[in-house]
Design a protein around this motif. Structure first.
Motif, PDB file in Angstrom:
ATOM      1  N   ARG A 162       0.840  -1.206   0.000  1.00 35.15           N
ATOM      2  CA  ARG A 162       0.000   0.000   0.000  1.00 35.15           C
ATOM      3  C   ARG A 162       0.877   1.259   0.000  1.00 35.15           C
ATOM      4  O   ARG A 162       0.599   2.220  -0.705  1.00 35.15           O
ATOM      5  N   GLU A 163       1.939   1.232   0.776  1.00 42.04           N
ATOM      6  CA  GLU A 163       2.818   2.397   0.884  1.00 42.04           C
ATOM      7  C   GLU A 163       3.589   2.672  -0.412  1.00 42.04           C
ATOM      8  O   GLU A 163       3.795   3.821  -0.783  1.00 42.04           O
ATOM      9  N   HIS A 164       4.001   1.619  -1.110  1.00 35.10           N
ATOM     10  CA  HIS A 164       4.879   1.789  -2.275  1.00 35.10           C
ATOM     11  C   HIS A 164       4.188   1.582  -3.613  1.00 35.10           C
ATOM     12  O   HIS A 164       4.858   1.632  -4.648  1.00 35.10           O
ATOM     13  N   HIS A 165       2.897   1.344  -3.627  1.00 39.00           N
ATOM     14  CA  HIS A 165       2.201   1.106  -4.895  1.00 39.00           C
ATOM     15  C   HIS A 165       2.330   2.331  -5.794  1.00 39.00           C
ATOM     16  O   HIS A 165       2.117   3.464  -5.357  1.00 39.00           O
ATOM     17  N   ARG A 202       6.494   9.109  -4.778  1.00 34.92           N
ATOM     18  CA  ARG A 202       7.907   9.246  -4.437  1.00 34.92           C
ATOM     19  C   ARG A 202       8.786   8.562  -5.490  1.00 34.92           C
ATOM     20  O   ARG A 202       8.391   7.560  -6.085  1.00 34.92           O
ATOM     21  N   ALA A 203       9.966   9.105  -5.673  1.00 34.90           N
ATOM     22  CA  ALA A 203      10.932   8.502  -6.587  1.00 34.90           C
ATOM     23  C   ALA A 203      11.322   7.120  -6.071  1.00 34.90           C
ATOM     24  O   ALA A 203      11.579   6.940  -4.885  1.00 34.90           O
ATOM     25  N   GLY A 204      11.329   6.149  -6.929  1.00 31.00           N
ATOM     26  CA  GLY A 204      11.723   4.798  -6.554  1.00 31.00           C
ATOM     27  C   GLY A 204      10.611   3.965  -5.957  1.00 31.00           C
ATOM     28  O   GLY A 204      10.841   2.821  -5.566  1.00 31.00           O
ATOM     29  N   ALA A 205       9.389   4.490  -5.881  1.00 29.02           N
ATOM     30  CA  ALA A 205       8.285   3.741  -5.264  1.00 29.02           C
ATOM     31  C   ALA A 205       7.963   2.484  -6.070  1.00 29.02           C
ATOM     32  O   ALA A 205       7.717   1.424  -5.497  1.00 29.02           O
ATOM     33  N   GLU A 206       7.966   2.591  -7.389  1.00 30.18           N
ATOM     34  CA  GLU A 206       7.634   1.428  -8.217  1.00 30.18           C
ATOM     35  C   GLU A 206       8.680   0.326  -8.054  1.00 30.18           C
ATOM     36  O   GLU A 206       8.330  -0.847  -7.927  1.00 30.18           O
ATOM     37  N   ALA A 207       9.939   0.685  -8.030  1.00 33.18           N
ATOM     38  CA  ALA A 207      11.002  -0.306  -7.844  1.00 33.18           C
ATOM     39  C   ALA A 207      10.872  -0.978  -6.478  1.00 33.18           C
ATOM     40  O   ALA A 207      11.043  -2.195  -6.351  1.00 33.18           O
ATOM     41  N   ARG A 208      10.561  -0.208  -5.462  1.00 34.58           N
ATOM     42  CA  ARG A 208      10.387  -0.766  -4.111  1.00 34.58           C
ATOM     43  C   ARG A 208       9.165  -1.688  -4.070  1.00 34.58           C
ATOM     44  O   ARG A 208       9.198  -2.736  -3.441  1.00 34.58           O
TER      45      ARG A 208
END
Length: 67
Positions: free
Chosen positions: A43-46, A52-58
């Motif tokens: 939920r936080e990184h979707h 935020r930058a890098g959210a998709e990779a995370r």
């Protein structure tokens, strides 16, 4: 060339998966704790939620942690 195409994503070790999800060693066997940690991290990184930058990779890293 063997013609097989690109290899699939590598699976993480259980220790690496726990680290990615933030689940302690004592909770690793508890499916509810792992599921709860996965849902919170996803939920936080979707990418549709987080800008935020890098959210998709995370997010992809989190998904691999439970696959």
């Amino acid at each position: 060339m063997s013609g097989r195409g690109a290899p699939g994503p590598r699976r993480m070790t259980r220790g690496a998966a726990r680290e990615v999800l933030g689940v302690g060693p004592g909770e690793a066997g508890d499916r509810r704790a792992v599921k709860r940690a996965y849902r919170a991290a996803a939920r936080e990184h979707h990418p549709d939620v987080s800008r935020r930058a890098g959210a998709e990779a995370r997010f992809i890293e989190v998904r691999r942690g439970v696959a």
